[in-house]
Each structure stands twice: as C-alpha cells, then as structure tokens.
Design an enzyme around this catalytic site. Structure first.
Site, PDB file in Angstrom:
ATOM      1  N   LYS A  83      45.560  44.083  42.159  1.00  0.00           N
ATOM      2  CA  LYS A  83      45.182  43.508  43.454  1.00  0.00           C
ATOM      3  C   LYS A  83      46.218  42.468  43.862  1.00  0.00           C
ATOM      4  O   LYS A  83      46.549  41.559  43.085  1.00  0.00           O
ATOM      5  CB  LYS A  83      43.799  42.883  43.313  1.00  0.00           C
ATOM      6  CG  LYS A  83      43.028  42.758  44.600  1.00  0.00           C
ATOM      7  CD  LYS A  83      41.607  42.317  44.256  1.00  0.00           C
ATOM      8  CE  LYS A  83      40.763  42.092  45.479  1.00  0.00           C
ATOM      9  NZ  LYS A  83      39.528  41.379  45.148  1.00  0.00           N
TER      10      LYS A  83
HETATM   11  C1  E4P Z   1      37.052  41.499  47.624  1.00  0.00           C
HETATM   12  O1  E4P Z   1      37.631  42.185  46.819  1.00  0.00           O
HETATM   13  C2  E4P Z   1      36.734  40.082  47.463  1.00  0.00           C
HETATM   14  O2  E4P Z   1      36.605  39.815  46.095  1.00  0.00           O
HETATM   15  C3  E4P Z   1      35.419  39.685  48.084  1.00  0.00           C
HETATM   16  O3  E4P Z   1      34.760  40.752  48.729  1.00  0.00           O
HETATM   17  C4  E4P Z   1      35.433  38.405  48.820  1.00  0.00           C
HETATM   18  O4  E4P Z   1      34.151  38.124  49.324  1.00  0.00           O
HETATM   19  P1  E4P Z   1      33.700  36.690  49.817  1.00  0.00           P
HETATM   20  O5  E4P Z   1      34.299  36.433  51.156  1.00  0.00           O
HETATM   21  O6  E4P Z   1      32.210  36.775  49.886  1.00  0.00           O
HETATM   22  O7  E4P Z   1      34.197  35.709  48.787  1.00  0.00           O
END
Ligand code: E4P
Length: 214
Positions: A83
């Site tokens: 990622k």
């Molecule tokens: C995606 O891969 C992120 O980890 C995640 O969906 C972020 O979500 P949040 O905005 O609720 O922290």
C-alpha cells in the site's frame, strides 16, 4: 463487490472470516499503531488467517524508501499487497513495483485524476476515501462514480476499492455505484445483517412455535 475488512485486529479478522464472505484485509499505519504491534509480525499473522489480498502500507515517503519497504513487505507472504500513498514518489514506486510483478494498493485517493494516474502506473487497487471527503463537506460517493466511469471508459483493470466507509448506507451506495471492493471496519460489517423487522419477525415466529408446541 468483494468485501475486505479494514483492521489490524486479529479477533475482528477471525470473526469476519468466519462469516464466510470475507475476501481480503486492509491495514494502515494508524490501525497498526492502535494494535501496538510490529508490522511484519502482524502481517504474518493476518496472512496465516486469510488467503485473499492483505494490504501492508509503507511508512517511507521517498521513492527509495518506499521501494525498500515495498519489496520487503511483499516478501512476507504471497498475498501481501503493497500500500502506497497517491503522491509523486508513490506513483513512481507503484510503476516500479508493478513492473516487478508486485501488487499495489494506492491509498489516500481523493480525486479521479489520482485514480487515473495510478491505473496507468499498473496499480492493482485504488483506495478512494469516501468518509473523509464527506467529513469536509464533499460527496465521497461522487468520487466513486467518477472513477468507475473513467476506468470503464478507458478499460483500466485497476480494481476500485471503496475505503473510509462509515455506515451501511455507504455500502449500499458502493454496490449501486459499481465499486469492485469495499473495505469496512468490523463495526459496519456487523450492522449489515441487522434490521428491526428481522429481529421482531424471528421473535414472533419463535413465540408462535412455543405457544403451539411448548
Ligand atoms: C483504507 O484502506 C483505510 O485504511 C481506511 O478505509 C481509512 O478509513 P478512515 O477514514 O475511517 O480512517
């Protein structure tokens, strides 16, 4: 639409996996920090539980650092997806890692032009953040619809992974907008089957059964 869980918590992953409908896992540095665990160790544990893609985010913000971490994380297990943020070094690392056959998930995507560039660079997944756009007064779901249209128009293979999902309504909208994957916290997964009429209906069926047969 595939379902991923957005957590680094092993109990939540096990519970979601045991539902029989889990396709993968996403994590991020905040989720790893919340667990207070070492990333490599936790990724090994998650990959032992789940066969589908498991996203491990790099901490480095420069190209060389992203490459080093990306290659190292990809070596943890065959189902690791590296990622990376939608930044200039992130885009370059996406291209370089994709050229080596390493799958990437391009995160912190807030506009369709970022999604277009990372698709050109060979990203396996792109993660537009719905909830965080809603939080600042924009419509996160518009972003999903626009990326879907761009990818379909030009035939990109990158999977549209709707992220930052806060409630079941987001999930339904993602299904209707044609997202390929949604990544969701366990708390939202748990709400998806809930409906007051289901609970009431079941109580009534059981009460009638008890009345008739004891
Ligand atoms: C995606 O891969 C992120 O980890 C995640 O969906 C972020 O979500 P949040 O905005 O609720 O922290």
């Amino acid at each position: 639409m595939q379902l991923y869980i957005d957590t680094a918590n092993l109990d939540e992953i096990r519970r979601a996996r045991d539902l029989g409908v889990l396709d993968g896992v996403t994590t991020n540095p905040s989720l790893i920090a919340k667990e207070g665990v070492d990333l490599t160790r936790r990724m090994e544990e998650i990959c032992a539980l789940v066969n589908g893609p498991v996203s491990a985010e790099v901490i480095a913000t420069d190209f060389d650092g992203m490459m080093r971490e990306g290659v190292r994380n990809a070596g943890i297990a065959p189902n690791i997806v590296v990622k990376l943020p939608c930044t200039e070094p992130g885009l370059r690392a996406c291209k370089a890692l994709s050229d080596q056959g390493i799958r990437t998930n391009m995160t912190l995507c807030f506009q369709p032009l970022q999604a277009w560039l990372v698709a050109k660079a060979g990203a396996f997944l792109v993660s537009p953040f719905i909830g965080r756009l809603d939080d600042v007064g924009q419509d996160g779901m518009d972003l999903i619809a626009q990326i879907r249209r761009v990818y379909d128009t030009y035939g990109f293979q990158t999977k549209l992974l709707a992220a930052s999902i806060r409630h079941p309504k987001h999930m339904l909208e993602c299904l209707l907008a044609g997202a390929d994957v949604a990544t969701v916290p366990y708390s939202v997964i748990a709400q998806l089957l809930k409906h007051p009429l289901t609970e009431l209906g079941l109580e009534k069926f059981l009460a009638d059964h008890r009345k008739a047969f004891g």
